[in-house]
Design a protein around this motif. Sequence first.
Motif, mmCIF file in Angstrom:
data_model
loop_
_atom_site.group_PDB
_atom_site.id
_atom_site.type_symbol
_atom_site.label_atom_id
_atom_site.label_comp_id
_atom_site.label_asym_id
_atom_site.label_seq_id
_atom_site.Cartn_x
_atom_site.Cartn_y
_atom_site.Cartn_z
ATOM 1 N N ARG A 172 0.687 -0.325 -1.456
ATOM 2 C CA ARG A 172 -0.681 -0.863 -1.505
ATOM 3 C C ARG A 172 -1.668 0.236 -1.849
ATOM 4 N NH1 ARG A 172 0.728 -0.422 3.875
ATOM 5 N NH2 ARG A 172 -0.684 0.802 5.190
ATOM 6 N N GLN A 212 10.300 -8.956 -1.931
ATOM 7 C CA GLN A 212 9.233 -8.554 -1.014
ATOM 8 C C GLN A 212 9.087 -7.035 -0.957
ATOM 9 O OE1 GLN A 212 10.252 -10.395 2.716
ATOM 10 N NE2 GLN A 212 9.463 -12.425 2.119
ATOM 11 N N LEU A 215 7.555 -5.870 -4.200
ATOM 12 C CA LEU A 215 6.303 -6.566 -4.533
ATOM 13 C C LEU A 215 6.402 -7.251 -5.894
ATOM 14 C CD1 LEU A 215 3.808 -3.772 -3.401
ATOM 15 C CD2 LEU A 215 4.646 -5.727 -2.069
#
Length: 413
Positions: A172, A212, A215
Amino acid sequence: MVLSLFERTIARRYLLPGRNEAFIALVAGISVGVVMLSVAMLVIVMSVMNGFRAELLDKIVGLNGHAIVQAYGERLDNWEDVLRDARETPGVVSASPLIEKPLMASYNGRIAGVLVRGNTQEDIGNLAPNLVAGNLTELSGGAKNVALGSRLAANMGLRVGDTITLYNPEGRTTPFGTMPRQVGYRVAAIFEVGIYDYDDQFVVMPMRDAQQLLLMGDTVGMIEITTTDADRVEEILEPIRRQLDGRAVVNTWKTINSTLFEALQVERVAMFFALSFMVLVAAFNILSSLVMLVRAKTRDIAIMRTMGATRRSLLKIFVTTGFTVGALGTVAGLVLGFLVLAFRQQIVKVIEVVTGQNLWDPSIRFLSTLPARVDPLEIAGIVALALVLSFLATLYPAFKASSTDPVQVLRYE
């Protein structure tokens, strides 16, 4: 070539020389031994080379299929349509989505580079024959369980039930930059494929967990395809290649592992060519032993000629004698070769104990054990080569014996 009773008797007599002909018997025995060793070496080397290729192909195909459809940019859009088209292509046995990404992993202060694979439940179940510890049924989407290669687990000190942390550098975004994504996964199973690189790097997880971690949303990176014939994979997948031109590339097992398999093929041809000279040397041994036998039996040959033996009979006798030596050596070589192949792994271990050297390092040899696969057509070719050269080696001495002039030999007797 049918022999009469007289011809069989004389040929048998020459195959078993008397006490005063020990040197001839020694040369004939050496000829049998050389043929035996040359045939055995050819059988062993060619079978091991075939075993290398077959085992590598089986294990690589078992994990990657015959071909990989890989998207540019590592994300295959509309992959469901591509998967459906691949499955409907004539000659395709199976096709399944796949995610594969090199990442970093850590456990208890140890860090290693790993290759994360996201597989379907069916593909994960195909690892069952290679299971060493744990339970593959625990690898379900969302459970955060993974399966590791045996050497990776050993190098990092991981066992079933431990937690391994995987790092994805594409994490992120924060005001301070991109923060790597790190996720802990429980080791639910440990497998051993038998190829060092795979067992040393692979971390297998369900497709959903891989998406997951990386991403990727609902996309995949590639599609693996298995066809009816590995050698015709380019021809079978040509329609898919044309359809995906500019969107994805179709890599077959031949292109992915081209360096390895081409090296094996070159080495295989070179070894056969080099070892074939041993059979040629064995044929010259047969020729020399027959020449000595003809010279030692010149008087006997002259006497047989005066008693009515024809040139054809003498030719058949010496051809049979030499060819029998070659045939005995060939049969003995086959037996020796098959025995060595049957106990090859034990022989390697004994040599390692005696020499103190590691002769079979999996990190260099790719495979964990010494493979071998016998090709009946190749064995037939080796036998034919040995027998044909043995037959050709008998012709000169046999013609020399059959052309003996009894008048010249017995003139001063």
